[in-house]
Write an enzyme that holds these catalytic residues in place. Structure first.
Site, PDB file in Angstrom:
ATOM      1  N   GLY A 177       0.850  -1.194   0.000  1.00  0.00           N
ATOM      2  CA  GLY A 177       0.000   0.000   0.000  1.00  0.00           C
ATOM      3  C   GLY A 177       0.883   1.240   0.000  1.00  0.00           C
ATOM      4  O   GLY A 177       2.116   1.162  -0.120  1.00  0.00           O
ATOM      5  N   PHE A 178       0.233   2.379   0.150  1.00  0.00           N
ATOM      6  CA  PHE A 178       0.943   3.670   0.071  1.00  0.00           C
ATOM      7  C   PHE A 178       2.043   3.772   1.138  1.00  0.00           C
ATOM      8  O   PHE A 178       3.240   3.868   0.818  1.00  0.00           O
ATOM      9  CB  PHE A 178      -0.101   4.794   0.199  1.00  0.00           C
ATOM     10  CG  PHE A 178       0.429   6.132   0.597  1.00  0.00           C
ATOM     11  CD1 PHE A 178       1.570   6.670  -0.013  1.00  0.00           C
ATOM     12  CD2 PHE A 178      -0.225   6.899   1.571  1.00  0.00           C
ATOM     13  CE1 PHE A 178       2.043   7.930   0.354  1.00  0.00           C
ATOM     14  CE2 PHE A 178       0.242   8.150   1.934  1.00  0.00           C
ATOM     15  CZ  PHE A 178       1.381   8.664   1.335  1.00  0.00           C
ATOM     16  N   ILE A 179       1.672   3.729   2.404  1.00  0.00           N
ATOM     17  CA  ILE A 179       2.680   3.880   3.461  1.00  0.00           C
ATOM     18  C   ILE A 179       3.568   2.633   3.509  1.00  0.00           C
ATOM     19  O   ILE A 179       4.788   2.723   3.689  1.00  0.00           O
ATOM     20  CB  ILE A 179       1.999   4.118   4.829  1.00  0.00           C
ATOM     21  CG1 ILE A 179       1.168   5.409   4.777  1.00  0.00           C
ATOM     22  CG2 ILE A 179       3.031   4.193   5.949  1.00  0.00           C
ATOM     23  CD1 ILE A 179       0.259   5.633   5.995  1.00  0.00           C
ATOM     24  N   TYR A 230     -14.997   3.662  10.224  1.00  0.00           N
ATOM     25  CA  TYR A 230     -13.528   3.552  10.109  1.00  0.00           C
ATOM     26  C   TYR A 230     -12.868   3.936  11.432  1.00  0.00           C
ATOM     27  O   TYR A 230     -12.031   3.194  11.964  1.00  0.00           O
ATOM     28  CB  TYR A 230     -13.019   4.446   8.973  1.00  0.00           C
ATOM     29  CG  TYR A 230     -11.519   4.584   8.960  1.00  0.00           C
ATOM     30  CD1 TYR A 230     -10.702   3.503   8.627  1.00  0.00           C
ATOM     31  CD2 TYR A 230     -10.889   5.792   9.300  1.00  0.00           C
ATOM     32  CE1 TYR A 230      -9.309   3.617   8.630  1.00  0.00           C
ATOM     33  CE2 TYR A 230      -9.510   5.916   9.303  1.00  0.00           C
ATOM     34  CZ  TYR A 230      -8.726   4.825   8.963  1.00  0.00           C
ATOM     35  OH  TYR A 230      -7.353   4.939   8.970  1.00  0.00           O
ATOM     36  N   LYS A 250     -10.665   1.589  14.044  1.00  0.00           N
ATOM     37  CA  LYS A 250      -9.276   1.850  14.457  1.00  0.00           C
ATOM     38  C   LYS A 250      -9.169   1.920  15.980  1.00  0.00           C
ATOM     39  O   LYS A 250      -8.220   1.418  16.574  1.00  0.00           O
ATOM     40  CB  LYS A 250      -8.774   3.151  13.810  1.00  0.00           C
ATOM     41  CG  LYS A 250      -8.438   2.995  12.331  1.00  0.00           C
ATOM     42  CD  LYS A 250      -7.256   2.056  12.171  1.00  0.00           C
ATOM     43  CE  LYS A 250      -6.842   1.852  10.743  1.00  0.00           C
ATOM     44  NZ  LYS A 250      -5.733   0.904  10.576  1.00  0.00           N
TER      45      LYS A 250
HETATM   46  N1  LIG Z   1      -2.866   7.416   4.656  1.00  0.00           N
HETATM   47  C1  LIG Z   1      -3.332   8.032   5.722  1.00  0.00           C
HETATM   48  O1  LIG Z   1      -3.547   9.257   5.712  1.00  0.00           O
HETATM   49  C2  LIG Z   1      -3.608   7.262   6.984  1.00  0.00           C
HETATM   50  C3  LIG Z   1      -3.996   7.988   8.127  1.00  0.00           C
HETATM   51  C4  LIG Z   1      -4.274   7.281   9.294  1.00  0.00           C
HETATM   52  C5  LIG Z   1      -4.143   5.906   9.337  1.00  0.00           C
HETATM   53  N2  LIG Z   1      -3.773   5.234   8.206  1.00  0.00           N
HETATM   54  C6  LIG Z   1      -3.662   3.775   8.284  1.00  0.00           C
HETATM   55  O2  LIG Z   1      -2.380   3.392   7.838  1.00  0.00           O
HETATM   56  C7  LIG Z   1      -2.444   2.143   7.163  1.00  0.00           C
HETATM   57  C8  LIG Z   1      -1.868   2.265   5.774  1.00  0.00           C
HETATM   58  O3  LIG Z   1      -2.606   3.268   5.080  1.00  0.00           O
HETATM   59  P1  LIG Z   1      -2.363   3.603   3.556  1.00  0.00           P
HETATM   60  O4  LIG Z   1      -2.788   4.994   3.324  1.00  0.00           O
HETATM   61  O5  LIG Z   1      -1.012   3.146   3.144  1.00  0.00           O
HETATM   62  O6  LIG Z   1      -3.489   2.684   2.910  1.00  0.00           O
HETATM   63  P2  LIG Z   1      -3.395   1.620   1.730  1.00  0.00           P
HETATM   64  O7  LIG Z   1      -4.811   1.232   1.440  1.00  0.00           O
HETATM   65  O8  LIG Z   1      -2.583   2.156   0.607  1.00  0.00           O
HETATM   66  O9  LIG Z   1      -2.613   0.419   2.398  1.00  0.00           O
HETATM   67  C9  LIG Z   1      -3.251  -0.616   3.113  1.00  0.00           C
HETATM   68  C10 LIG Z   1      -2.805  -1.934   2.519  1.00  0.00           C
HETATM   69  O10 LIG Z   1      -3.449  -2.966   3.260  1.00  0.00           O
HETATM   70  C11 LIG Z   1      -3.864  -3.964   2.347  1.00  0.00           C
HETATM   71  N3  LIG Z   1      -5.010  -4.679   2.915  1.00  0.00           N
HETATM   72  C12 LIG Z   1      -6.297  -4.239   3.053  1.00  0.00           C
HETATM   73  N4  LIG Z   1      -7.058  -5.199   3.584  1.00  0.00           N
HETATM   74  C13 LIG Z   1      -6.244  -6.282   3.782  1.00  0.00           C
HETATM   75  C14 LIG Z   1      -6.463  -7.580   4.293  1.00  0.00           C
HETATM   76  N5  LIG Z   1      -7.680  -7.968   4.697  1.00  0.00           N
HETATM   77  N6  LIG Z   1      -5.406  -8.425   4.354  1.00  0.00           N
HETATM   78  C15 LIG Z   1      -4.180  -8.045   3.938  1.00  0.00           C
HETATM   79  N7  LIG Z   1      -3.926  -6.827   3.421  1.00  0.00           N
HETATM   80  C16 LIG Z   1      -4.949  -5.946   3.364  1.00  0.00           C
HETATM   81  C17 LIG Z   1      -4.254  -3.218   1.083  1.00  0.00           C
HETATM   82  O11 LIG Z   1      -4.239  -4.039  -0.071  1.00  0.00           O
HETATM   83  C18 LIG Z   1      -3.215  -2.110   1.048  1.00  0.00           C
HETATM   84  O12 LIG Z   1      -2.105  -2.475   0.254  1.00  0.00           O
HETATM   85  C19 LIG Z   1      -3.915   1.732   7.178  1.00  0.00           C
HETATM   86  O13 LIG Z   1      -4.128   0.861   8.269  1.00  0.00           O
HETATM   87  C20 LIG Z   1      -4.645   3.039   7.394  1.00  0.00           C
HETATM   88  O14 LIG Z   1      -5.898   2.870   8.006  1.00  0.00           O
HETATM   89  C21 LIG Z   1      -3.499   5.881   7.034  1.00  0.00           C
END
Ligand SMILES: NC(=O)c1ccc[n+]([C@@H]2O[C@H](COP(=O)([O-])OP(=O)(O)OC[C@H]3O[C@@H](n4cnc5c(N)ncnc54)[C@H](O)[C@@H]3O)[C@@H](O)[C@H]2O)c1
Length: 329
Positions: free
Chosen positions: A21-23, A163, A167
């Protein structure tokens, strides 16, 4: 050659869930770049954005680091998680369903993936003897009722969306499971709106950067006075690494935010400067679940982890513009 003043850090093996994913892409890359080993567990789901972006991240990671191991599987599957945590020294659990608005359409799926999935990862990692667990929580846990800047010791009991509730549920689940294992460092990181290259394409900064560059109108929710604490992904990665290397034992939550919120009108103006084009702006109703403001108190992360954000918003926005220009949708 003179001996180094500090012993070299021994390489470690990490499970990064959500690692394409992104992060997760940026974090996996940073761990690999410093010589650690990474196993990625990701289900390559199409939520909340197209799987093609995750395939690209996986390809780019493998192109740079041939030995990265990617397991395709779901965190709600106990056998899959048990296999993935075997033999790792630490877990960075980023997998989850992100996004406030889509969570109203499928709250049960958010609960399953974010709460049950986190319970699986924490419980099975602990059973395998993993002593270092870091997982992604969110600024959304603070809702609208928490005084700002939000501190980690706020009760956070009035989430505004499924959501946010999922969390907070994941945090509570991890903290209760850890009561029996005080020798484990288990850290919840509350990320505040993360942006940067490869940001989820449905998120405001990337969506708006594309629109501004293409001369399309962007829609700002509300009158532009909503405030967000935007945090660059490079700062988030440094924060995760700080925890990965030196988290205190026991369960602890930290805010990772810029601590310098900006209103959406100000963000649009800054984006226009970074893009070199005047944005065309329309206004729309504030969607259900969006909070009025996010604003992190970052004293705990500073005092206990030695972390503070480094990226200026102007430089960070330029990194997004550059990425978007080089990667047409
Ligand atoms: N980007 C933000 O601004 C932000 C802010 C607060 C919290 N977060 C949290 O940080 C984490 C990463 O966020 P992100 O922006 O990179 O999101 P993202 O959607 O790009 O990354 C999440 C990854 O988890 C994978 N995933 C989803 N469901 C799954 C499952 N059941 N089994 C295995 N893999 C699964 C997805 O395919 C994806 O690659 C997430 O938990 C998100 O809730 C992100």
């Amino acid at each position: 050659m003179s001996a180094p003043s500090h012993p070299a850090r021994s390489p470690r093996r990490w499970l990064v869930t959500g690692g394409v994913g992104f992060i997760g892409y940026h974090l996996s890359r940073a761990l690999l770049a410093r010589g650690d080993e990474v196993v990625v567990l990701d289900d390559f789901s199409d939520a909340p954005y197209p799987v093609a972006e995750k395939r690209r991240n996986a390809r780019d990671l493998a192109a740079e680091h041939a030995h990265v191991e990617v397991v395709e599987g779901c965190i709600t599957n106990r056998d899959v998680v048990a296999g993935a945590v075997a033999g790792v020294d630490g877990v960075v659990h980023l997998a989850g369903l992100a996004g406030v608005r889509p969570s109203f359409k499928d709250p049960a799926r958010y609960a399953r993936v974010n709460v049950e999935g986190t319970a699986n990862v924490v419980e099975l990692a602990r059973a395998q003897g993993v002593r270092n667990l870091v997982f992604a929580s969110s600024s959304s846990v603070y809702g609208n009722a928490t005084p700002l800047p939000a501190r980690e010791d706020a009760p956070a009991i009035e989430p505004e969306s499924p959501y946010a509730a999922s969390k907070r549920g994941a945090e509570l689940m991890a903290s209760i499971l850890m009561k029996a294992s005080p020798e484990i460092a288990c850290t919840a990181l509350r990320f505040f709106t993360v942006y940067g290259p490869r940001q989820r394409p449905e998120m405001a900064i990337t969506l708006w950067a594309r629109a501004v560059l293409e001369g399309r109108t962007i829609t700002v929710f509300g009158d532009g006075s909503m405030r967000r604490d935007f945090t660059h992904v490079d700062d988030i990665v440094r924060g995760v690494l700080a925890v990965a290397d030196s988290a205190p034992k026991g369960y602890r939550a930290y805010n990772l935010g810029s601590g310098a919120p900006i209103d959406l009108a100000g963000l649009v103006a800054a984006l226009g400067v970074a893009a070199g084009r005047a944005p065309l702006v329309a206004h729309g109703p504030v969607p259900r679940g969006d909070v009025d403001a996010t604003f992190a108190d970052i004293a705990r992360a500073h005092d206990e982890l030695g972390w503070s954000p480094q990226m200026k918003l102007t430089t960070g926005l330029a990194s997004v513009i550059d990425w978007v220009q080089k990667h047409p949708a």
